[in-house]
Design a protein around this motif. Structure first.
Motif, PDB file in Angstrom:
ATOM      1  N   TRP A   1     -94.024  27.142 135.568  1.00 18.92           N
ATOM      2  CA  TRP A   1     -94.331  28.071 136.654  1.00 18.92           C
ATOM      3  C   TRP A   1     -93.085  28.469 137.432  1.00 18.92           C
ATOM      4  O   TRP A   1     -92.957  29.621 137.868  1.00 18.92           O
ATOM      5  CB  TRP A   1     -95.376  27.458 137.586  1.00 18.92           C
ATOM      6  N   ILE A   2     -92.151  27.538 137.606  1.00 19.14           N
ATOM      7  CA  ILE A   2     -90.895  27.879 138.287  1.00 19.14           C
ATOM      8  C   ILE A   2     -90.112  28.894 137.453  1.00 19.14           C
ATOM      9  O   ILE A   2     -89.599  29.889 137.971  1.00 19.14           O
ATOM     10  CB  ILE A   2     -90.049  26.615 138.534  1.00 19.14           C
TER      11      ILE A   2
ATOM     12  N   THR B   1     -95.950  21.984 133.244  1.00 20.96           N
ATOM     13  CA  THR B   1     -96.543  23.063 134.034  1.00 20.96           C
ATOM     14  C   THR B   1     -95.666  23.432 135.218  1.00 20.96           C
ATOM     15  O   THR B   1     -95.487  24.618 135.533  1.00 20.96           O
ATOM     16  CB  THR B   1     -97.943  22.647 134.532  1.00 20.96           C
ATOM     17  N   LEU B   2     -95.080  22.431 135.881  1.00 22.11           N
ATOM     18  CA  LEU B   2     -94.228  22.684 137.038  1.00 22.11           C
ATOM     19  C   LEU B   2     -93.014  23.518 136.639  1.00 22.11           C
ATOM     20  O   LEU B   2     -92.714  24.548 137.265  1.00 22.11           O
ATOM     21  CB  LEU B   2     -93.772  21.361 137.659  1.00 22.11           C
TER      22      LEU B   2
ATOM     23  N   ALA C   1     -98.077  17.721 133.602  1.00 19.47           N
ATOM     24  CA  ALA C   1     -97.723  18.105 134.966  1.00 19.47           C
ATOM     25  C   ALA C   1     -96.281  18.593 135.042  1.00 19.47           C
ATOM     26  O   ALA C   1     -95.981  19.619 135.663  1.00 19.47           O
ATOM     27  CB  ALA C   1     -97.928  16.926 135.915  1.00 19.47           C
TER      28      ALA C   1
END
Length: 213
Positions: free
Chosen positions: A78-79, A74-75, A71
Motif C-alpha cells: 500500500w505504501i 500488505t503494508l 501484514a
C-alpha cells in the motif's frame, strides 16, 4: 565458484526480464523524453540503488518476511502503490513553464536530478513484488550445498543489477535521442508527461490490487 551455477543462463534471463515494461522503464522514458538523458540516468541510478536494497535484504533474509507475513506485504504494497499514484498525479498536474514558447526551452518545469534519483529509488524499493522476485528467481542459480549462500545471492544480485543498469542507461539515451530527433513540441511533451502519469496511476492501482504469492 561460491556455489553459483548456470551463470550464462542467469545473465540472459536477467536481461530478458529487465526488458519487460514496468514502472521503472516508464519513469526512465518519461524523464529522458522531457528532460534529457541525464535525467533518465538519474532515475536509473535511483532504481539501481533500490534494487541493491532488495538484493541485500533478500540475502540477509529480511525479504522472506514479505513472503511469509501477509501484514508486512500488505503494508509495503500500500505504501508503494500510494507513492506510484502520487507520482502519477504529479505528472498529470504538470504545466508548461512561463517561458515555454521559446523553441529551445524545456516545456516542463525541470525536476532536480536529486529528486529524480529518489523517485527511481522509492518506486523500486517500495515495490514488494521486486523482493518476492529476487527470492523466487535468484536461488534457482545457487547450489543447495553452497557453503555461503548469502554471498552467492549478493553476487548474482549485483550481476543482475549491473546488467539492468546497462539496459536502463541505454533506454535513457535512446529515448532522449528519439525525442530530440522527433523535435517534440512543448505541448506534445506536456501531454506525453500526462499520459505517463495516467499509466502510473494504473500501475499504482494494479499494485494495490496485487496479492501475495
Amino acid at each position: 565458484m561460491f556455489g553459483i551455477h548456470d551463470l550464462p543462463l542467469f545473465i540472459i534471463s536477467g536481461l530478458l526480464l529487465n526488458i519487460m515494461p514496468g514502472p521503472d522503464s516508464l519513469l526512465i522514458m518519461t524523464r529522458s523524453a522531457t528532460q534529457g538523458w541525464r535525467a533518465g540516468s538519474a532515475a536509473t541510478l535511483g532504481i539501481g540503488a533500490g534494487t541493491m536494497v532488495h538484493v541485500l535484504a533478500a540475502a540477509l533474509g529480511l525479504s522472506a518476511l514479505l513472503s511469509t507475513s501477509a501484514a508486512a506485504f500488505t503494508l509495503v504494497k500500500w505504501i508503494g502503490a500510494a507513492y506510484i499514484v502520487y507520482m502519477g498525479i504529479g505528472m498529470l498536474r504538470a504545466k508548461l513553464r512561463g517561458d515555454a514558447p521559446q523553441v529551445d526551452t524545456p516545456a516542463l518545469q525541470p525536476l532536480a536530478w536529486r529528486k529524480i534519483f529518489f523517485q527511481g529509488f522509492l518506486t523500486n524499493v517500495l515495490n514488494p513484488k521486486v523482493a518476492l522476485f529476487f527470492l523466487a528467481f535468484v536461488p534457482q542459480f545457487i547450489q543447495t550445498d553452497s557453503s555461503n549462500k548469502p554471498l552467492a545471492f549478493i553476487i548474482l544480485g549485483a550481476i543482475f543489477n549491473f546488467n539492468g543498469m546497462l539496459y536502463c542507461h541505454g533506454l535513457a539515451l535512446f529515448t532522449a535521442f528519439a525525442s530530440a530527433r522527433l523535435n517534440i513540441k512543448p505541448l506534445v511533451s506536456l501531454w506525453l508527461n500526462r499520459t505517463m502519469g495516467g499509466l502510473f496511476l494504473a500501475l499504482g492501482v494494479r499494485l494495490a490490487l496485487s496479492e501475495q504469492r
